[in-house]
Scaffold this active site. Structure first.
Site, mmCIF file in Angstrom:
data_model
loop_
_atom_site.group_PDB
_atom_site.id
_atom_site.type_symbol
_atom_site.label_atom_id
_atom_site.label_comp_id
_atom_site.label_asym_id
_atom_site.label_seq_id
_atom_site.Cartn_x
_atom_site.Cartn_y
_atom_site.Cartn_z
ATOM 1 N N ASP A 89 0.854 -1.173 0.000
ATOM 2 C CA ASP A 89 0.000 0.000 0.000
ATOM 3 C C ASP A 89 0.902 1.239 0.000
ATOM 4 O OD1 ASP A 89 -2.313 1.603 0.316
ATOM 5 O OD2 ASP A 89 -2.097 1.553 2.492
ATOM 6 N N ASP A 108 -0.264 5.098 1.192
ATOM 7 C CA ASP A 108 -0.520 6.014 2.304
ATOM 8 C C ASP A 108 -0.604 5.263 3.626
ATOM 9 O OD1 ASP A 108 -1.067 8.722 0.939
ATOM 10 O OD2 ASP A 108 -2.298 7.327 -0.206
ATOM 11 N N ASP A 136 -2.180 -0.607 5.954
ATOM 12 C CA ASP A 136 -2.537 -0.042 7.263
ATOM 13 C C ASP A 136 -4.030 0.108 7.503
ATOM 14 O OD1 ASP A 136 -2.482 2.136 5.246
ATOM 15 O OD2 ASP A 136 -3.135 3.341 6.951
#
Length: 251
Positions: free
Chosen positions: A19, A21, A195
């Protein structure tokens, strides 16, 4: 029970999915403030060499924005939560925009005009109201997004400090499964690092295909098997894995 830190990947078997961000880059007040850095570009290039190209980025951002942040260091990428897909040879497939996006665009634009603290991000296949700079508007932004979903048939995409509606369809788990059926990822053991709640489908897909997920951030209920504290921990872990390649370039 707290999740342990991840082991070092096996360079001969791992297919790595990342991922952006909150994983490779810190969140900023405005999403466009996230940009490329020499450190991240060098790291991604080194990981690609170390894994013989078995690396892909899977993000909620659009492909063009992902390329900007990674400085084009990774060819294989999936954007807008899987609605855009580019394989390791650079071939791109994308869903068609849902007709309800026009109505949602009008509603979101009107809301931002009334509350300039909000930020509208148009991904083409989805629309996001960011309220990181105005958390007091979270309820209003989410209520507007929920109303658009009810009125148009768009999909609601949960995320961090944002309200997003998008074209219904694939998710990050679907994107990972697609990559794992393509060269050079076939036969590898998938490792996904992310996240957000949007990453749970990818954690599940990695687990189901014999690999595992790595959660970034505070402990929570998750399908991931391992955890790292923050972006700095992710970069340090990946740099340790890529160190052999980085060191060979420096020598």
């Amino acid at each position: 029970m707290s999740l342990p830190p991840p082991p070092q990947p096996d360079p001969a078997r791992t297919s790595l999915f990342l991922d952006i961000d909150g994983t490779l880059a810190e969140f900023k007040r405005r999403p466009e403030e996230v940009g490329p850095t020499p450190r991240l570009t060098a790291l991604l290039q080194a990981l690609g060499r170390r894994l013989d190209g078995r690396i892909a980025v899977i993000s909620g951002r659009a492909l063009a924005d992902m390329d900007r942040i990674t400085a084009g260091a990774v060819v294989a990428a999936s954007g807008v939560h899987g609605l855009e897909h580019r394989d390791a040879l650079g071939r791109v497939e994308a869903a068609s925009p849902h007709p309800g996006l026009e109505r949602a665009r009008g509603a979101f634009t009107a809301l931002v005009q009334a509350h300039p603290e909000l930020l509208l991000e148009d991904k083409g296949l989805g629309l996001v109201l960011h309220y990181r700079t105005a958390p007091e508007l979270a309820e209003l932004a989410n209520a507007t997004a929920a109303r658009m979903v009810d009125e148009t048939g768009l999909a609601l995409q949960k995320g961090d400090m944002m309200a997003e509606v998008r074209t219904p369809g694939r998710n990050k788990g679907d994107a990972l499964r697609t990559f794992m059926a393509e060269p050079p990822f076939q036969g590898g053991r998938p490792v996904f690092v992310g996240d957000d709640l949007t990453d749970e489908s990818a954690f599940e897909a990695a687990r189901d295909l014999g690999g595992h997920g790595v959660l970034v951030g505070p402990q929570r209920e998750t399908a991931a098997a391992f955890r790292l504290d923050d972006v700095a921990s992710v970069l340090g872990w990946l740099e340790a894995f890529a160190a052999a390649d980085l060191h060979s370039l420096a020598s």
